[in-house]
Design an enzyme around this catalytic site. Structure first.
Site, PDB file in Angstrom:
ATOM      1  N   CYS A  78       4.688  10.735  -0.633  1.00  0.00           N
ATOM      2  CA  CYS A  78       5.757  10.012   0.146  1.00  0.00           C
ATOM      3  C   CYS A  78       6.949  10.938  -0.465  1.00  0.00           C
ATOM      4  O   CYS A  78       7.869  11.112   0.519  1.00  0.00           O
ATOM      5  CB  CYS A  78       6.252   8.869  -1.081  1.00  0.00           C
ATOM      6  SG  CYS A  78       5.770   9.372  -2.690  1.00  0.00           S
TER       7      CYS A  78
ATOM      8  N   GLU B 292       8.917   1.417  -3.925  1.00  0.00           N
ATOM      9  CA  GLU B 292       8.465   2.618  -3.923  1.00  0.00           C
ATOM     10  C   GLU B 292       8.104   2.737  -2.488  1.00  0.00           C
ATOM     11  O   GLU B 292       6.664   2.740  -1.845  1.00  0.00           O
ATOM     12  CB  GLU B 292       7.831   3.578  -5.249  1.00  0.00           C
ATOM     13  CG  GLU B 292       8.043   3.409  -6.550  1.00  0.00           C
ATOM     14  CD  GLU B 292       9.533   3.775  -6.776  1.00  0.00           C
ATOM     15  OE1 GLU B 292       9.955   5.095  -5.443  1.00  0.00           O
ATOM     16  OE2 GLU B 292      10.496   3.768  -7.717  1.00  0.00           O
TER      17      GLU B 292
ATOM     18  N   GLU C 117       7.383   9.024   9.211  1.00  0.00           N
ATOM     19  CA  GLU C 117       7.007   9.765   7.643  1.00  0.00           C
ATOM     20  C   GLU C 117       5.844  10.038   8.511  1.00  0.00           C
ATOM     21  O   GLU C 117       5.252   9.145   8.674  1.00  0.00           O
ATOM     22  CB  GLU C 117       6.887   8.868   6.887  1.00  0.00           C
ATOM     23  CG  GLU C 117       6.761   9.372   6.080  1.00  0.00           C
ATOM     24  CD  GLU C 117       5.862   8.308   5.214  1.00  0.00           C
ATOM     25  OE1 GLU C 117       5.931   7.635   5.025  1.00  0.00           O
ATOM     26  OE2 GLU C 117       5.944   8.528   3.783  1.00  0.00           O
TER      27      GLU C 117
ATOM     28  N   LYS D  95      -3.869  -4.829  -8.072  1.00  0.00           N
ATOM     29  CA  LYS D  95      -4.522  -4.866  -6.565  1.00  0.00           C
ATOM     30  C   LYS D  95      -4.117  -3.341  -6.194  1.00  0.00           C
ATOM     31  O   LYS D  95      -3.205  -2.401  -5.730  1.00  0.00           O
ATOM     32  CB  LYS D  95      -3.805  -5.678  -5.430  1.00  0.00           C
ATOM     33  CG  LYS D  95      -4.994  -5.365  -4.757  1.00  0.00           C
ATOM     34  CD  LYS D  95      -4.860  -5.974  -3.256  1.00  0.00           C
ATOM     35  CE  LYS D  95      -4.488  -4.833  -1.695  1.00  0.00           C
ATOM     36  NZ  LYS D  95      -4.715  -3.708  -1.951  1.00  0.00           N
ATOM     37  N   PRO D  96      -5.042  -2.550  -6.618  1.00  0.00           N
ATOM     38  CA  PRO D  96      -5.746  -1.013  -5.593  1.00  0.00           C
ATOM     39  C   PRO D  96      -5.438  -0.813  -4.092  1.00  0.00           C
ATOM     40  O   PRO D  96      -5.588  -2.345  -3.163  1.00  0.00           O
ATOM     41  CB  PRO D  96      -6.318  -0.690  -6.810  1.00  0.00           C
ATOM     42  CG  PRO D  96      -7.063  -1.014  -7.575  1.00  0.00           C
ATOM     43  CD  PRO D  96      -6.343  -2.833  -7.029  1.00  0.00           C
TER      44      PRO D  96
HETATM   45  P1  NAD Z   1       0.361   0.261   2.562  1.00  0.00           P
HETATM   46  O1  NAD Z   1       2.056  -0.162   2.770  1.00  0.00           O
HETATM   47  O2  NAD Z   1      -0.402   0.075   3.972  1.00  0.00           O
HETATM   48  O3  NAD Z   1      -0.423   0.083   1.702  1.00  0.00           O
HETATM   49  C1  NAD Z   1       0.718  -0.369   0.290  1.00  0.00           C
HETATM   50  C2  NAD Z   1      -0.818  -1.522  -0.741  1.00  0.00           C
HETATM   51  O4  NAD Z   1      -0.171  -2.553  -0.347  1.00  0.00           O
HETATM   52  C3  NAD Z   1      -2.433  -1.625  -0.001  1.00  0.00           C
HETATM   53  O5  NAD Z   1      -3.217  -1.681  -1.480  1.00  0.00           O
HETATM   54  C4  NAD Z   1      -2.445  -2.208   0.646  1.00  0.00           C
HETATM   55  O6  NAD Z   1      -3.186  -3.214   0.550  1.00  0.00           O
HETATM   56  C5  NAD Z   1      -1.315  -3.366   0.322  1.00  0.00           C
HETATM   57  N1  NAD Z   1      -0.880  -4.107   1.284  1.00  0.00           N
HETATM   58  C6  NAD Z   1      -0.703  -4.247   2.316  1.00  0.00           C
HETATM   59  N2  NAD Z   1      -0.754  -4.838   3.974  1.00  0.00           N
HETATM   60  C7  NAD Z   1      -0.352  -6.077   2.195  1.00  0.00           C
HETATM   61  C8  NAD Z   1       0.725  -7.405   2.871  1.00  0.00           C
HETATM   62  N3  NAD Z   1       0.963  -7.885   3.965  1.00  0.00           N
HETATM   63  N4  NAD Z   1       0.891  -7.930   1.522  1.00  0.00           N
HETATM   64  C9  NAD Z   1       1.077  -7.292   0.768  1.00  0.00           C
HETATM   65  N5  NAD Z   1       0.264  -6.227   0.673  1.00  0.00           N
HETATM   66  C10 NAD Z   1      -0.007  -5.642   1.548  1.00  0.00           C
HETATM   67  O7  NAD Z   1       0.526   2.071   1.901  1.00  0.00           O
HETATM   68  P2  NAD Z   1      -0.442   3.254   2.077  1.00  0.00           P
HETATM   69  O8  NAD Z   1      -0.987   3.510   3.379  1.00  0.00           O
HETATM   70  O9  NAD Z   1      -1.521   2.905   1.495  1.00  0.00           O
HETATM   71  O10 NAD Z   1       0.493   4.495   1.581  1.00  0.00           O
HETATM   72  C11 NAD Z   1       1.586   4.941   2.234  1.00  0.00           C
HETATM   73  C12 NAD Z   1       2.663   4.892   2.351  1.00  0.00           C
HETATM   74  O11 NAD Z   1       2.954   4.877   0.630  1.00  0.00           O
HETATM   75  C13 NAD Z   1       3.614   6.027   2.411  1.00  0.00           C
HETATM   76  O12 NAD Z   1       4.772   5.206   3.259  1.00  0.00           O
HETATM   77  C14 NAD Z   1       3.944   6.386   1.355  1.00  0.00           C
HETATM   78  O13 NAD Z   1       5.706   6.955   1.724  1.00  0.00           O
HETATM   79  C15 NAD Z   1       3.983   5.387   0.142  1.00  0.00           C
HETATM   80  N6  NAD Z   1       3.793   5.567  -0.670  1.00  0.00           N
HETATM   81  C16 NAD Z   1       5.376   5.710  -1.761  1.00  0.00           C
HETATM   82  C17 NAD Z   1       5.311   6.003  -2.982  1.00  0.00           C
HETATM   83  C18 NAD Z   1       7.159   6.707  -3.989  1.00  0.00           C
HETATM   84  O14 NAD Z   1       6.535   6.840  -5.038  1.00  0.00           O
HETATM   85  N7  NAD Z   1       7.693   6.057  -3.752  1.00  0.00           N
HETATM   86  C19 NAD Z   1       3.830   6.944  -3.494  1.00  0.00           C
HETATM   87  C20 NAD Z   1       2.922   6.971  -3.030  1.00  0.00           C
HETATM   88  C21 NAD Z   1       3.265   6.254  -1.241  1.00  0.00           C
END
Ligand code: NAD
Length: 476
Positions: A282, A248, A379, A174-175
Site C-alpha cells: 500500500c 487501512e 494504485e 478473517k485472513p
Molecule cells: P481486498 O480489498 O480485495 O481484500 C481485503 C480483504 O477483504 C480480504 O480478506 C478479502 O477476502 C476481504 N473481502 C473481499 N470482499 C469483501 C467484502 N465484500 N466484504 C468484506 N470483506 C471482503 O484487498 P487485497 O487485494 O487483499 O489487498 C490489496 C489492497 O490492500 C491494496 O489496495 C492495498 O493498498 C491495500 N492495503 C492497505 C494497507 C494499509 O495499511 N493501508 C496495507 C496492505 C494492503
C-alpha cells in the site's frame, strides 16, 4: 485439504460453498486447498468471541500482556516454517519474509508493554469545578472483526491482533483467501498458550465470508485493511449499524528526489520503494518526482538498477524480487502495461510479464508520465514506477499532494531543513526522510484522504480498540 477455521478454541472444517486454492505464485500452481467458512460458522465465531469477552477483559492487563509475550515467543519458535510458508505462498524473498516475521514479533512484544501500562491510565482527572471529582476508565471496545489482505499477512494481522487483545477485546480474524495458511499460526499459538477459547477466532473465506463478518450485528467494531472498493462496502456495513470502523486502504505515494542527493543512494531508495514485496505494498512509492538538475543523471542509473535486479523463485534461487502473489494481481499489472502502451508512455525498463512459469513481471519504469495518465493516478500494486520531473520545491509539493490517496511519502535531500519543510507540507500519514519503508512499531500507520480512517501501531493503534469512560461524582 486443510482444516482451516479456529472457532471457540477448536479447529473445524469449513462448511461454506467456496473451495479456496492456495497457490505457489512462482510456479503458478496450487499446493493446498480448504473449504471456506459458512455464514453459520461466522456466526459461531462471533458468538464465541462475545461469550469470551467478559472474562478476557476482566482478566487483568498483566495477564493479557503475558499472553502477548507468549505470542511473540511462539512466533520465534516457528521461525523457519513461517519464513518458508511466506516464501512459498507470497513469493517473498527470504530476507523479506524474515523481516515480516520480526515485525510481527516486535508488534506483540510492544503491545505487551502497552497492556502493562494500561492500569496507570485509569486515573483521577483534575476538575476546575468545585464539588466534583472524576476518574477516567479505559475499556475495551468489545468484539472486533479484523479483515486483512494478502500482501503482509503475518504483519497486518499482528498490527490488529496485538493491540486488540492488549486492550481486552476479543476478535474474529478473517485472513485473505490468497494467503490463508499463514495466519493459521496465530490459532496454533493460541492453542499452545492455552488462550481462553473464543478470545481469538479465525475464519477463512472469500468475499462472502468477509461480508458476513463485516455486516455481522454481533460486532462492536470492524478493522479492515484492503482495497478502496471493498473498504467502501465495509464502511457501508458499519454505517448501517453506526459502528466504528478503522480502514487501512490503498496508496499512490510520491518519492521526491531533490538535485542535491547522491545519485546512487537515491537510486537505492527509489528501487526499494517500488520493488520490495514486488511492489505489492500500500505504501509503495510509485510516483517518482525528480528535480531537473539530477534527472538526466538519475534516470539512466535507475533503469540499469531495475534491469539488474534478480527476479525469480525465492524458494530455489537467490533473488531480489519474487513473483506477484496471485494470478489476479499478475493480470491486473499486465493490464496496466497494456494501458501504458495505449497511452504511448515512454518505457525505460520492463513493461512486460516475464516469459516463464509463474506470475512474474519485470521491474518497470515509465518516464515523463502525464499527470492525467491512469498509471500516474491509480494504485497498480506491482513493481511499476512512474516518473516526472519538477523544478521548484513548491511544484514538487503540489504534484505530490495532487492525489486522491494520502498514505506515505519519501523525501530525499541533503538539505535537511528543506526535507523537514517538505515533510510538513505533504498530505499523508507518514513521511520518510532519506530512508524508505522503515516502519517502527512506536510510530503510527495510516493515511489521509482516500487512504483510510484511523491509525494503527504505536499508542494510537491501542486507542483504536479502547473506549473512554468517565465517572464523575458530586462530592455533595
Ligand atoms: P481486498 O480489498 O480485495 O481484500 C481485503 C480483504 O477483504 C480480504 O480478506 C478479502 O477476502 C476481504 N473481502 C473481499 N470482499 C469483501 C467484502 N465484500 N466484504 C468484506 N470483506 C471482503 O484487498 P487485497 O487485494 O487483499 O489487498 C490489496 C489492497 O490492500 C491494496 O489496495 C492495498 O493498498 C491495500 N492495503 C492497505 C494497507 C494499509 O495499511 N493501508 C496495507 C496492505 C494492503
Amino acid at each position: 485439504m486443510t482444516t482451516s477455521h479456529y472457532i471457540a478454541g477448536r479447529w473445524v472444517e469449513g462448511q461454506g460453498s467456496d473451495c479456496i486454492s492456495v497457490n505457489d505464485p512462482a510456479l503458478g500452481l496450487p499446493f493446498a486447498e480448504m473449504m471456506a467458512a459458512s455464514v453459520a460458522q461466522v456466526d459461531q465465531a462471533v458468538a464465541a468471541a462475545r461469550e469470551a469477552l467478559p472474562s478476557w477483559k476482566n482478566l487483568g492487563a498483566a495477564t493479557r500482556a503475558a499472553f502477548l509475550r507468549g505470542f511473540a515467543e511462539q512466533l520465534g519458535q516457528r521461525r523457519e516454517a513461517l519464513i518458508a510458508l511466506q516464501m512459498r505462498n507470497n513469493g517473498k524473498p527470504r530476507h523479506e519474509a524474515e523481516i515480516d516475521l520480526d515485525d510481527a514479533i516486535a508488534t506483540f512484544a510492544y503491545y505487551a508493554e502497552l497492556a502493562e501500562q494500561l492500569p496507570e491510565k485509569n486515573r483521577e482527572v483534575p476538575l476546575a469545578a468545585p464539588g466534583f471529582t472524576a476518574r477516567t476508565r479505559l475499556e475495551p471496545v468489545g468484539v472486533v472483526g479484523l479483515i486483512v489482505p494478502w500482501n503482509f499477512p503475518l504483519v497486518t494481522s499482528a498490527w490488529k491482533l496485538a493491540p486488540a487483545l492488549a486492550a481486552g477485546c476479543t476478535v474474529v480474524l478473517k485472513p485473505s483467501e490468497v494467503t490463508p495458511l499463514i495466519e493459521q499460526a496465530y490459532g496454533q499459538i493460541a492453542d499452545a498458550l492455552g488462550l481462553p477459547a473464543g478470545v481469538l477466532n479465525i475464519v477463512n473465506g472469500k468475499a462472502e465470508t468477509g461480508a458476513a463478518l463485516s455486516s455481522h450485528n454481533g460486532l462492536d467494531k470492524l478493522s479492515f485493511t484492503g482495497s478502496n472498493s471493498v473498504g467502501s462496502q465495509v464502511m457501508r456495513s458499519a454505517s448501517a449499524q453506526c459502528r466504528p470502523v478503522t480502514l487501512e486502504l490503498g496508496g499512490k505515494s510520491a518519492i521526491v528526489v531533490f538535485d542535491d542527493c547522491d545519485v546512487d543512494q537515491a537510486v537505492e531508495w527509489i528501487v526499494a520503494g517500488i520493488t520490495w514485496n514486488a511492489g505489492q505494498m500500500c505504501s509503495a512509492t510509485s510516483r517518482l518526482l525528480v528535480q531537473d538538475g539530477i534527472a538526466d543523471a538519475l534516470l539512466p542509473r535507475l533503469q540499469q538498477a531495475l534491469e539488474k535486479l534478480r527476479v525469480g523463485n525465492p524458494s530455489s534461487e537467490e533473488v531480489d524480487m519474487g513473483p506477484l502473489t496471485s494470478q489476479a494481481q499478475w493480470l491486473k499489472v499486465a493490464s496496466y502495461f497494456a494501458t501504458a502502451r495505449e497511452e504511448g508512455l515512454q518505457c525505460l525498463a520492463g513493461g512486460k510479464a516475464l516469459d516463464r512459469e509463474g506470475w512474474f513481471v519485470s521491474p518497470t519504469l515509465y518516464a515523463d508520465v502525464p499527470v492525467d495518465s491512469r498509471l500516474w493516478t491509480e494504485e497498480i500494486f506491482g513493481p511499476v514506477l512512474c516518473a516526472r520531473r519538477f523544478s521548484t520545491e513548491a511544484q514538487a509539493i503540489a504534484e505530490a499532494n495532487d492525489s486522491r490517496f494520502g498514505l506515505v511519502a519519501t523525501v530525499c535531500s541533503a538539505d535537511l531543513e528543506r526535507a523537514e519543510r517538505v515533510a510538513d507540507a505533504l498530505e499523508v500519514g507518514h513521511v520518510w526522510i532519506n530512508s524508505v519503508q522503515a516502519v517502527f512499531v512506536e510510530t503510527s500507520w495510516g493515511g489521509t484522504k482516500g487512504s483510510g480512517i484511523g491509525r494503527e501501531l504505536g499508542p494510537w493503534g491501542l486507542s483504536g480498540y479502547l473506549s473512554v469512560k468517565h465517572v464523575t461524582r458530586c462530592m455533595g
